[in-house]
Motif scaffolding. Structure first.
Motif, PDB file in Angstrom:
ATOM      1  N   ASN A  73      41.410  -2.258  18.033  1.00  0.00           N
ATOM      2  CA  ASN A  73      39.850  -2.083  17.739  1.00  0.00           C
ATOM      3  C   ASN A  73      38.700  -1.683  19.258  1.00  0.00           C
ATOM      4  O   ASN A  73      38.192  -3.034  20.166  1.00  0.00           O
ATOM      5  CB  ASN A  73      39.563  -3.571  17.592  1.00  0.00           C
ATOM      6  CG  ASN A  73      38.033  -3.265  16.609  1.00  0.00           C
ATOM      7  OD1 ASN A  73      37.045  -3.706  17.308  1.00  0.00           O
ATOM      8  ND2 ASN A  73      37.691  -3.568  15.225  1.00  0.00           N
TER       9      ASN A  73
ATOM     10  N   ILE B  70      46.657   1.163  12.542  1.00  0.00           N
ATOM     11  CA  ILE B  70      45.604   1.484  12.441  1.00  0.00           C
ATOM     12  C   ILE B  70      44.304   1.090  13.612  1.00  0.00           C
ATOM     13  O   ILE B  70      44.685  -0.128  14.405  1.00  0.00           O
ATOM     14  CB  ILE B  70      45.076  -0.139  11.457  1.00  0.00           C
ATOM     15  CG1 ILE B  70      46.259   0.129  10.855  1.00  0.00           C
ATOM     16  CG2 ILE B  70      43.532  -0.439  11.043  1.00  0.00           C
ATOM     17  CD1 ILE B  70      46.137  -1.224  10.127  1.00  0.00           C
TER      18      ILE B  70
ATOM     19  N   GLY C 100      39.954   0.440  14.350  1.00  0.00           N
ATOM     20  CA  GLY C 100      38.949  -0.228  13.499  1.00  0.00           C
ATOM     21  C   GLY C 100      37.863   0.211  14.261  1.00  0.00           C
ATOM     22  O   GLY C 100      37.855  -0.409  15.902  1.00  0.00           O
TER      23      GLY C 100
ATOM     24  N   SER D  77      39.042   2.922   9.400  1.00  0.00           N
ATOM     25  CA  SER D  77      37.511   2.780   9.785  1.00  0.00           C
ATOM     26  C   SER D  77      36.639   2.476  10.689  1.00  0.00           C
ATOM     27  O   SER D  77      36.791   1.938  11.767  1.00  0.00           O
ATOM     28  CB  SER D  77      37.991   1.309   8.898  1.00  0.00           C
ATOM     29  OG  SER D  77      37.055   0.206   8.997  1.00  0.00           O
TER      30      SER D  77
ATOM     31  N   GLY E 161      34.164  -1.928  12.204  1.00  0.00           N
ATOM     32  CA  GLY E 161      35.001  -3.062  13.634  1.00  0.00           C
ATOM     33  C   GLY E 161      34.973  -4.307  13.384  1.00  0.00           C
ATOM     34  O   GLY E 161      35.823  -5.259  13.256  1.00  0.00           O
TER      35      GLY E 161
ATOM     36  N   SER F  57      36.949  -5.481  10.077  1.00  0.00           N
ATOM     37  CA  SER F  57      38.538  -5.387   9.846  1.00  0.00           C
ATOM     38  C   SER F  57      38.598  -6.434  10.760  1.00  0.00           C
ATOM     39  O   SER F  57      39.454  -7.044  10.367  1.00  0.00           O
ATOM     40  CB  SER F  57      38.586  -3.285  11.155  1.00  0.00           C
ATOM     41  OG  SER F  57      38.206  -2.809   9.926  1.00  0.00           O
TER      42      SER F  57
END
Length: 133
Positions: free
Chosen positions: A57, A87, A89, A110, A113, A116
């Motif tokens: 992230n 993953i 984010g 995604s 952020g 998430s």
């Protein structure tokens, strides 16, 4: 879970300034950290290579400016090679993996952020709550 902090940086007086390699954790006064340095890239990559799950992230630096993009793109490449679940984010992170041409190699990307992070915290997300029956 391990939390790794940067060991070195790429800095400059401004985002338009010339990059300066800072081989230490302390960034000298008058400079701003705009990317992670090569020691940090190596440490993060080594950890990512053996990870079963990676949640990323936020980019490593100001990847929008070419002199400060190397760290972010190196981490994106490490995630693309990772055999575990990856993953990504956040809008900037999603943009970075897309710009690197690696978004399809991630398990999930995604643009949310903050959402998430809130989901990982176990917080109730209003959009998800509205969909519950």
């Amino acid at each position: 879970m391990r939390l790794l902090l940067p060991r070195d940086h790429v800095a400059a007086a401004s985002p338009e300034g010339a990059p300066v390699k800072v081989p230490d954790v302390s960034i000298p006064e008058g400079l701003m950290g705009l990317d992670i340095g090569p020691k940090t890239v190596a440490a993060y990559t080594a950890e990512i290579e053996k990870a079963k799950t990676v949640f990323w992230n936020g980019p490593m630096g100001m990847f929008e400016k070419k002199p400060f993009a190397a760290g972010t793109f190196a981490i994106a490449e490490a995630l693309a090679r990772c055999q575990g679940t990856t993953i990504v984010g956040g809008g900037d992170s999603a943009a970075a993996v897309a710009e690197a041409g690696l978004a399809e190699k991630m398990s999930h990307v995604s643009t949310g952020g903050g959402a998430s992070l809130e989901f990982l915290e176990g917080r109730e997300l209003p959009g998800v709550k509205a969909l519950e029956v």
